[in-house]
Design an enzyme around this catalytic site. Structure first.
Site, PDB file in Angstrom:
ATOM      1  N   ASP A 176       0.908  -1.212  -0.175  1.00 40.80           N
ATOM      2  CA  ASP A 176       0.150   0.102   0.140  1.00 40.80           C
ATOM      3  C   ASP A 176       0.806   1.209   0.021  1.00 40.80           C
ATOM      4  O   ASP A 176       1.525   1.702   0.977  1.00 40.80           O
ATOM      5  CB  ASP A 176      -1.038   0.095   1.115  1.00 40.80           C
ATOM      6  N   ASP A 179      -2.802   4.756  -2.724  1.00 37.94           N
ATOM      7  CA  ASP A 179      -3.641   5.346  -1.678  1.00 37.94           C
ATOM      8  C   ASP A 179      -4.005   6.848  -2.358  1.00 37.94           C
ATOM      9  O   ASP A 179      -3.077   7.486  -2.447  1.00 37.94           O
ATOM     10  CB  ASP A 179      -3.025   5.308  -0.334  1.00 37.94           C
ATOM     11  N   GLU A 212      -6.428   4.056  -5.898  1.00 38.87           N
ATOM     12  CA  GLU A 212      -7.562   4.007  -5.008  1.00 38.87           C
ATOM     13  C   GLU A 212      -8.530   5.267  -5.723  1.00 38.87           C
ATOM     14  O   GLU A 212      -7.913   6.542  -5.358  1.00 38.87           O
ATOM     15  CB  GLU A 212      -7.378   4.377  -3.563  1.00 38.87           C
ATOM     16  N   HIS A 254     -11.016  -1.547   4.638  1.00 39.33           N
ATOM     17  CA  HIS A 254     -10.481  -1.090   5.772  1.00 39.33           C
ATOM     18  C   HIS A 254     -11.239   0.084   6.188  1.00 39.33           C
ATOM     19  O   HIS A 254     -11.253   0.887   7.048  1.00 39.33           O
ATOM     20  CB  HIS A 254      -9.107  -0.771   5.893  1.00 39.33           C
ATOM     21  N   ASP A 255     -11.989   0.804   5.132  1.00 41.39           N
ATOM     22  CA  ASP A 255     -12.605   2.425   5.163  1.00 41.39           C
ATOM     23  C   ASP A 255     -14.008   2.072   5.267  1.00 41.39           C
ATOM     24  O   ASP A 255     -14.749   3.134   5.112  1.00 41.39           O
ATOM     25  CB  ASP A 255     -12.246   3.138   3.850  1.00 41.39           C
TER      26      ASP A 255
END
Length: 581
Positions: A129, A230, A284, A351-352
């Site tokens: 990431d 990200d 992302e 994870h969000d």
């Protein structure tokens, strides 16, 4: 000798012909060729919540190493791990202070290498990431940048001199005071789209870009196989910082994202990184239009390789839920748009977001198992690369956190402050936060029914969901009908049937608010996928039903079927091979 020369000339002619044929292939055909990052299922690990081996309450690399056999048993082919770089952990690692160092709580660089090598030995690729829209305020670059206006690192970040007056307002994802923070030392404001501890890097500075490419090569040389970029759609900014229209924060991606120079930067990244290694990149965010997404990932663009948009997960962000027709429409339109060019990520959780089964299924004890199985069947049978978030393979659920004092997530706390400032009904706000908070998806992995779900022998950094006594890996291992064992079967089915990877998708009965029915077709094969999204029986009437021949998977032990009708049980999911002419 003449014969030899003639043979060589003929061989050269044939090679030339083959080369011409290859060049004549349409791009769409090239993009459908077998590729590991298209054909494998990706599993996402939130490292500090996965497995702790040293008793400090935080997951670590050795915990992942301990569970490599488990990961292999899932039949997944890739792991994406959230950031593990050195960080003050204001945003759980998304504030990096050193891109080439390991956060000590996870282990050492040697531990990382053992984990990476272990994954490769188990046939699993590793995706890192990369957080390069911003760094930590504690990164050496920023420390230098804020030290004086003439420091060589000053232009590594975005600064607005105070003598020009207050900078144009910019909304912040995390900070209720906006995206500019005043720094007294140099009498200037710095930009941060996220928290004040996460200053945005200045990608318009070629030195910054080269730092990023070199850092990516550092990790590729260690053997990582992919990069999840990200917040990458936001990296390029208009450095004149023009005023945005009132209310722009309601569509931040449009105003913050996809500034045209981003494509120049991605071409540079491709030339220096992606073209030199057998790796892939996924951003992302994919802009606000289909064209934005294609511009990022179509193979002939030489930029990234996989689109990761938010249209799917934007559904069901509130307790109001979602409509199945909307759900079907979103997946269908994206599939149609990427039918011939480009490649998609397929996911419903990360994870969000809060847990998959709470948002799209039914977490009640009666229906959790079948609804989780149904959702996993869906994800594994769509065209694109499926992403599974840790714990979804056992049907982990949201954790009840009704009081703001329990929250540690910078996003939740920032949203709470914004709601207070607006004068919102805070009781209603907390009901929604309890449902959709990122905290729900970050609770420790539930390995067994021992204390702390077998996650740690110490005090866990985040409270373990109390339902771990019933929902855990050890319990589900023993049950052939568990969410876990169905997940394994479904991933194996996908791995063994390229029709579920590359097959053409066709939606049936689009307006049905209870069931989702579609086919996948590849060459002379065709399969039918039938999914019930309700807690009661529901009929599917389709001409294709009469051709259902071979059951490939079923999360119940039977199927109620006549010549043209199937009655699906609550949250039933089946895939059948169809007879074809």
């Amino acid at each position: 000798m003449k014969k030899l020369i003639t043979a060589l000339l003929m061989a050269l002619v044939l090679l030339g012909c083959k080369k011409e044929v290859k060049q004549a292939e349409p791009v769409a055909q090239k993009e459908q060729s077998g590729t590991w990052w298209k054909e494998g299922v990706l599993y996402q690990i939130y490292p500090q919540s996965f497995k702790d081996t040293d008793g400090d309450g935080f997951g670590d690399f050795n915990g992942v190493i301990e569970k490599l056999d488990y990961l292999e048993s899932l039949n997944i082919k890739m792991v994406w791990m959230n950031p593990f770089f050195k960080s003050p952990m204001v945003d759980n690692g998304y504030d990096v202070s050193d891109y080439r160092a390991i956060q000590p709580r996870y282990g050492t660089m040697q531990d990382f290498q053992r984990m990476l090598d272990g994954m490769h030995e188990h046939g699993i690729k590793f995706v890192v990431d990369m957080v390069v829209n911003h760094s930590s305020i504690e990164h050496e670059w920023f420390k230098q940048s804020r030290s004086s206006r003439d420091n060589p690192y000053r232009d590594y970040y975005h600064w607005w001199p105070a003598e020009k007056g207050e900078p144009p307002y910019r909304w912040s994802f995390f900070d209720p005071d906006g995206a500019w923070t005043y720094d007294k030392k140099t009498n200037a404001y710095y930009l941060h789209y996220f928290s004040a501890a996460q200053p945005d890097l200045n990608w318009e500075n070629p030195k910054v870009r080269q730092e990023v490419y070199n850092m990516m090569k550092f990790w590729a040389d260690k053997g990582v196989d992919g990069f999840r970029m990200d917040a990458f759609q936001f990296v390029s900014k208009d450095t004149t910082f023009p005023e945005f229209p009132k209310g722009y924060e309601k569509n931040v991606a449009k105003w913050y994202g996809m500034n045209p120079p981003i494509h120049k930067y991605l071409n540079e990244m491709y030339d220096q990184v992606f073209s030199k290694y057998d790796v892939f990149g996924v951003s992302e965010g994919a802009g606000t239009t289909f064209q934005d997404a294609h511009d990022l990932v179509d193979a002939d663009r030489h930029e990234l390789q996989m689109a990761y948009h938010f249209d799917y997960v934007d559904m069901s962000r509130s307790t109001k839920g979602y409509e199945l027709t909307d759900f079907k429409n979103r997946f269908t339109k994206w599939d149609k748009e990427f039918e011939d060019k480009g490649w998609l990520s397929i996911f419903l959780s990360n994870h969000d977001n809060s847990r998959l089964v709470n948002r799209f299924g039914n977490p009640s004890p009666e229906f959790r198992t079948h609804s989780a199985q149904m959702l996993n069947t869906f994800l594994m049978s769509m065209r694109g690369t499926p992403y599974t978030y840790y714990g979804d393979e056992i049907g982990m659920t949201n954790i009840d956190m009704p009081n703001i004092d329990e929250y540690v997530d910078v996003s939740a706390i920032g949203d709470y402050k914004k709601a207070l400032a607006r004068g919102d009904d805070m009781d209603k706000f907390m009901v929604e936060l309890n449902y959709n908070s990122r905290e729900n998806g970050r609770t420790p992995m539930q390995w067994n029914d021992s204390i702390n779900a077998g996650f740690t022998t110490g005090i866990p950094w985040k409270k373990v969901n109390p339902n771990y006594k019933d929902i855990n890996v050890a319990t589900e291992e023993k049950d052939p009908n568990s969410v876990l064992n169905h997940f394994r079967k479904m991933v194996k089915l996908r791995n063994e049937n390229k029709i579920l990877v590359y097959g053409k998708y066709q939606l049936f009965d689009a307006e049905n608010e209870e069931t989702y029915s579609f086919s996948r077709t590849l060459d002379d094969r065709k399969v039918l996928v039938l999914l019930n999204f309700t807690d009661h029986g529901s009929d599917v009437v389709l001409p294709e039903i009469k051709n259902m021949e071979n059951e490939l998977i079923n999360n119940y032990s039977s199927l109620d079927k006549t010549d043209d009708k199937v009655t699906l049980k609550p949250y039933q999911a089946v895939i059948y091979e169809l007879k074809t002419d």
